[in-house]
Design a protein around this motif. Structure first.
Motif, PDB file in Angstrom:
ATOM      1  N   GLN A  28      -1.964   7.066   2.459  1.00 20.25           N
ATOM      2  CA  GLN A  28      -3.669   7.493   2.700  1.00 20.25           C
ATOM      3  C   GLN A  28      -4.301   6.064   2.593  1.00 20.25           C
ATOM      4  OE1 GLN A  28      -5.148   9.813   2.131  1.00 20.25           O
ATOM      5  NE2 GLN A  28      -3.902  11.584   1.709  1.00 20.25           N
ATOM      6  N   VAL A  29      -3.043   4.369   2.777  1.00 22.52           N
ATOM      7  CA  VAL A  29      -3.454   3.724   2.897  1.00 22.52           C
ATOM      8  C   VAL A  29      -2.512   2.608   2.758  1.00 22.52           C
ATOM      9  CG1 VAL A  29      -4.441   2.615   0.124  1.00 22.52           C
ATOM     10  CG2 VAL A  29      -4.563   1.177   2.248  1.00 22.52           C
ATOM     11  N   PRO A  30      -2.294   1.106   3.284  1.00 30.55           N
ATOM     12  CA  PRO A  30      -0.825   0.645   3.502  1.00 30.55           C
ATOM     13  C   PRO A  30      -0.977  -0.184   1.589  1.00 30.55           C
ATOM     14  CG  PRO A  30      -2.134   0.231   5.952  1.00 30.55           C
ATOM     15  CD  PRO A  30      -3.126   1.740   4.991  1.00 30.55           C
ATOM     16  N   VAL A  31       0.158   0.044   1.387  1.00 35.78           N
ATOM     17  CA  VAL A  31       0.853  -0.784   0.214  1.00 35.78           C
ATOM     18  C   VAL A  31       1.128  -1.968   0.458  1.00 35.78           C
ATOM     19  CG1 VAL A  31       1.903  -1.003  -1.732  1.00 35.78           C
ATOM     20  CG2 VAL A  31       0.376   1.102  -0.823  1.00 35.78           C
ATOM     21  N   LEU A  32       1.060  -2.805   0.046  1.00 37.62           N
ATOM     22  CA  LEU A  32       1.870  -4.234   0.212  1.00 37.62           C
ATOM     23  C   LEU A  32       2.952  -4.234  -0.829  1.00 37.62           C
ATOM     24  CD1 LEU A  32       0.547  -7.615   2.032  1.00 37.62           C
ATOM     25  CD2 LEU A  32       1.884  -5.838   2.844  1.00 37.62           C
ATOM     26  N   VAL A  33       4.092  -4.510  -1.729  1.00 42.51           N
ATOM     27  CA  VAL A  33       4.717  -4.538  -2.720  1.00 42.51           C
ATOM     28  C   VAL A  33       4.832  -5.713  -3.116  1.00 42.51           C
ATOM     29  CG1 VAL A  33       6.502  -3.912  -3.932  1.00 42.51           C
ATOM     30  CG2 VAL A  33       5.240  -1.762  -2.341  1.00 42.51           C
ATOM     31  N   ASP A  34       4.398  -6.497  -3.689  1.00 42.29           N
ATOM     32  CA  ASP A  34       5.266  -8.013  -4.326  1.00 42.29           C
ATOM     33  C   ASP A  34       6.133  -7.430  -4.650  1.00 42.29           C
ATOM     34  OD1 ASP A  34       5.355 -10.345  -4.119  1.00 42.29           O
ATOM     35  OD2 ASP A  34       3.715 -10.760  -5.308  1.00 42.29           O
ATOM     36  N   PHE A  61      -6.103  -2.353   2.817  1.00 42.58           N
ATOM     37  CA  PHE A  61      -4.844  -1.927   2.025  1.00 42.58           C
ATOM     38  C   PHE A  61      -4.736  -2.695   0.739  1.00 42.58           C
ATOM     39  CE2 PHE A  61      -4.658  -7.128   2.733  1.00 42.58           C
ATOM     40  CZ  PHE A  61      -3.758  -7.174   1.357  1.00 42.58           C
ATOM     41  N   VAL A  62      -4.131  -2.136  -0.155  1.00 39.12           N
ATOM     42  CA  VAL A  62      -3.424  -2.476  -1.394  1.00 39.12           C
ATOM     43  C   VAL A  62      -2.008  -2.816  -2.256  1.00 39.12           C
ATOM     44  CG1 VAL A  62      -5.249   0.094  -2.704  1.00 39.12           C
ATOM     45  CG2 VAL A  62      -2.618   0.113  -2.457  1.00 39.12           C
ATOM     46  N   LEU A  63      -2.289  -3.558  -2.853  1.00 40.81           N
ATOM     47  CA  LEU A  63      -1.346  -4.908  -3.486  1.00 40.81           C
ATOM     48  C   LEU A  63      -0.677  -4.485  -5.012  1.00 40.81           C
ATOM     49  CD1 LEU A  63       0.740  -7.179  -3.099  1.00 40.81           C
ATOM     50  CD2 LEU A  63      -1.593  -8.698  -4.376  1.00 40.81           C
ATOM     51  N   THR A  85      10.037 -11.768  -2.465  1.00 43.96           N
ATOM     52  CA  THR A  85       9.767 -10.590  -1.551  1.00 43.96           C
ATOM     53  C   THR A  85       8.640  -9.520  -1.516  1.00 43.96           C
ATOM     54  OG1 THR A  85      12.432 -11.510  -1.407  1.00 43.96           O
ATOM     55  CG2 THR A  85      10.782  -8.839   0.112  1.00 43.96           C
ATOM     56  N   VAL A  86       8.115  -9.463  -0.278  1.00 42.54           N
ATOM     57  CA  VAL A  86       7.271  -7.803   0.323  1.00 42.54           C
ATOM     58  C   VAL A  86       7.704  -7.082   1.055  1.00 42.54           C
ATOM     59  CG1 VAL A  86       4.628  -8.373   0.916  1.00 42.54           C
ATOM     60  CG2 VAL A  86       5.665  -9.873  -0.121  1.00 42.54           C
ATOM     61  N   PHE A  87       7.074  -5.999   0.490  1.00 45.42           N
ATOM     62  CA  PHE A  87       7.523  -4.957   1.570  1.00 45.42           C
ATOM     63  C   PHE A  87       6.024  -4.701   2.130  1.00 45.42           C
ATOM     64  CE2 PHE A  87      11.517  -5.496  -0.606  1.00 45.42           C
ATOM     65  CZ  PHE A  87      12.671  -4.922   0.247  1.00 45.42           C
ATOM     66  N   LEU A  88       6.058  -3.755   2.583  1.00 46.97           N
ATOM     67  CA  LEU A  88       4.774  -3.182   3.478  1.00 46.97           C
ATOM     68  C   LEU A  88       4.989  -1.592   3.467  1.00 46.97           C
ATOM     69  CD1 LEU A  88       2.210  -3.105   5.043  1.00 46.97           C
ATOM     70  CD2 LEU A  88       3.307  -3.531   6.937  1.00 46.97           C
ATOM     71  N   GLY A  92       4.759   6.856   3.714  1.00 46.93           N
ATOM     72  CA  GLY A  92       5.253   7.112   2.861  1.00 46.93           C
ATOM     73  C   GLY A  92       6.955   6.470   2.988  1.00 46.93           C
ATOM     74  N   LYS A  93       7.368   5.187   4.307  1.00 47.65           N
ATOM     75  CA  LYS A  93       8.090   4.511   4.277  1.00 47.65           C
ATOM     76  C   LYS A  93       7.741   3.165   4.620  1.00 47.65           C
ATOM     77  CE  LYS A  93       9.197   8.500   7.741  1.00 47.65           C
ATOM     78  NZ  LYS A  93       7.894   9.172   7.432  1.00 47.65           N
ATOM     79  N   LEU A  94       9.024   2.205   4.149  1.00 49.00           N
ATOM     80  CA  LEU A  94       8.498   1.066   4.701  1.00 49.00           C
ATOM     81  C   LEU A  94       8.877   0.206   5.712  1.00 49.00           C
ATOM     82  CD1 LEU A  94      12.197   0.199   1.749  1.00 49.00           C
ATOM     83  CD2 LEU A  94       9.794   0.524   1.822  1.00 49.00           C
ATOM     84  N   VAL A  95       8.427  -0.100   6.274  1.00 44.13           N
ATOM     85  CA  VAL A  95       8.151  -0.512   7.690  1.00 44.13           C
ATOM     86  C   VAL A  95       8.151  -1.975   8.334  1.00 44.13           C
ATOM     87  CG1 VAL A  95       6.570   0.915   8.694  1.00 44.13           C
ATOM     88  CG2 VAL A  95       5.513  -0.831   7.771  1.00 44.13           C
ATOM     89  N   ASP A  96       8.282  -2.750   7.130  1.00 45.41           N
ATOM     90  CA  ASP A  96       8.273  -4.251   7.131  1.00 45.41           C
ATOM     91  C   ASP A  96       8.578  -4.748   5.941  1.00 45.41           C
ATOM     92  OD1 ASP A  96       8.758  -6.544   9.313  1.00 45.41           O
ATOM     93  OD2 ASP A  96       7.167  -6.700  10.540  1.00 45.41           O
ATOM     94  N   ALA A  97       8.830  -6.565   6.378  1.00 40.68           N
ATOM     95  CA  ALA A  97       8.777  -7.079   5.387  1.00 40.68           C
ATOM     96  C   ALA A  97       8.879  -8.200   5.338  1.00 40.68           C
ATOM     97  CB  ALA A  97      10.321  -6.284   4.152  1.00 40.68           C
ATOM     98  N   PHE A  98       8.585  -9.639   4.775  1.00 44.41           N
ATOM     99  CA  PHE A  98       8.622 -10.726   5.055  1.00 44.41           C
ATOM    100  C   PHE A  98       9.507 -11.559   3.523  1.00 44.41           C
ATOM    101  CE2 PHE A  98       4.056 -10.793   4.267  1.00 44.41           C
ATOM    102  CZ  PHE A  98       4.133 -11.818   2.652  1.00 44.41           C
TER     103      PHE A  98
END
Length: 291
Positions: A28-34, A61-63, A85-88, A92-98
């Motif tokens: 439903q909404v992008p999720v940043l995983v910190d 987005f939600v964090l 490390t932060v994933f986007l 339902g899929k990992l699309v990028d990270a930094f």
């Protein structure tokens, strides 16, 4: 240390709720995983930046905060080797990270690259009466006078650059954008303005639309012609027609000219104000990239 935030867009992710709170919510909404830890100095720098942006973006987005000391199973699943490390996660899929404590401007660029822009705040009262469109030339004059009165107010110069883009003053707009201070140079409006300048510049020596259409009719794989025709459409306000050309480029050869089809789509998303249209084509782009 990450302090529990009352903000509605920040939460602590746990192993037992990860599937629901992160993966399913990302549909439903992008999720940043910190991924962070209490002992990590850079995490203490990046964490507040991410939480501030979650509030600023108002639900775009939600964090999800993952304490790697407490949630080692999640950290292992993501193969975390260093923090922060932060994933986007989207759809339902990992699309990028930094990795590392990026400054706010670079995090905003990361979000913008993936089509994530601030959502408008809800208003209690909504006036359904359509506002009269501003005369861009009158707006340029108004802003010039305002800048004369407050020459050090950089926000007015950004407003003037945006107004100039609507009147054909691309050169002056570019100069104003280049002179913006760091805190405004990564503002979403400035990013959008630069994207518009980029599109306009591509048409400097481009053939007219009719010539490009004829070239595509003769050779549907002429992706250079498709790109320029799409730019013509975007600049002329025919957003969907432009996106359709860029999407067809992606369908035919996603790697053409150093991934130009994907870049053109992302730049177009920054320029187009129709959120529904952008959302529809962003999903179509993602579907093609996942094939």
């Amino acid at each position: 240390m990450s302090v529990p935030s009352p903000a509605p867009y920040v939460f602590d992710a746990t192993t037992d709720r990860f599937e629901t709170d992160v993966l399913q919510q990302s549909l439903q909404v992008p999720v940043l995983v910190d991924f962070w830890a209490d002992w990590c100095g850079p995490c203490k720098t990046l964490g507040p930046v991410l939480e501030k942006l979650a509030a600023d973006y108002n639900g775009a987005f939600v964090l999800a905060k993952v304490d790697t000391e407490k949630e080692q199973q999640i950290a292992a699943a993501f193969q975390i080797r260093s923090i922060p490390t932060v994933f986007l996660v989207k759809d339902g899929k990992l699309v990028d990270a930094f990795q590392g404590a990026l400054p706010e401007g670079q995090v905003r660029e990361f979000l913008t690259h993936h089509g994530i822009v601030p959502a408008a705040a809800n208003e209690e009262a909504v006036d359904d009466t359509p506002a009269a469109p501003l005369d861009p030339h009158a707006e340029v004059m108004r802003l010039r006078k305002a800048i004369e009165a407050e020459p050090d107010k950089s926000e007015l110069k950004l407003d003037l650059a945006l107004a100039l883009l609507q009147t054909g003053g691309a050169h002056e707009a570019e100069q104003l954008l280049e002179a913006l201070p760091a805190n405004l140079s990564t503002d979403d409006r400035a990013v959008k303005a630069r994207a518009r300048l980029g599109f306009a510049g591509l048409l400097k020596d481009a053939p007219p639309s009719e010539v490009l259409e004829a070239a595509i009719a003769a050779n549907p794989d002429d992706l250079r012609a498709r790109h320029l025709l799409g730019v013509h459409h975007i600049v002329a306000g025919r957003a969907e027609a432009g996106l359709e050309q860029f999407l067809e480029m992606l369908r035919r050869d996603r790697n053409f000219d150093d991934a130009l089809p994907k870049k053109a789509l992302i730049d177009a998303f920054r320029v187009i104000d129709d959120e529904d249209l952008v959302g529809r084509y962003r999903r179509r782009m993602s579907s093609l990239l996942l094939v």
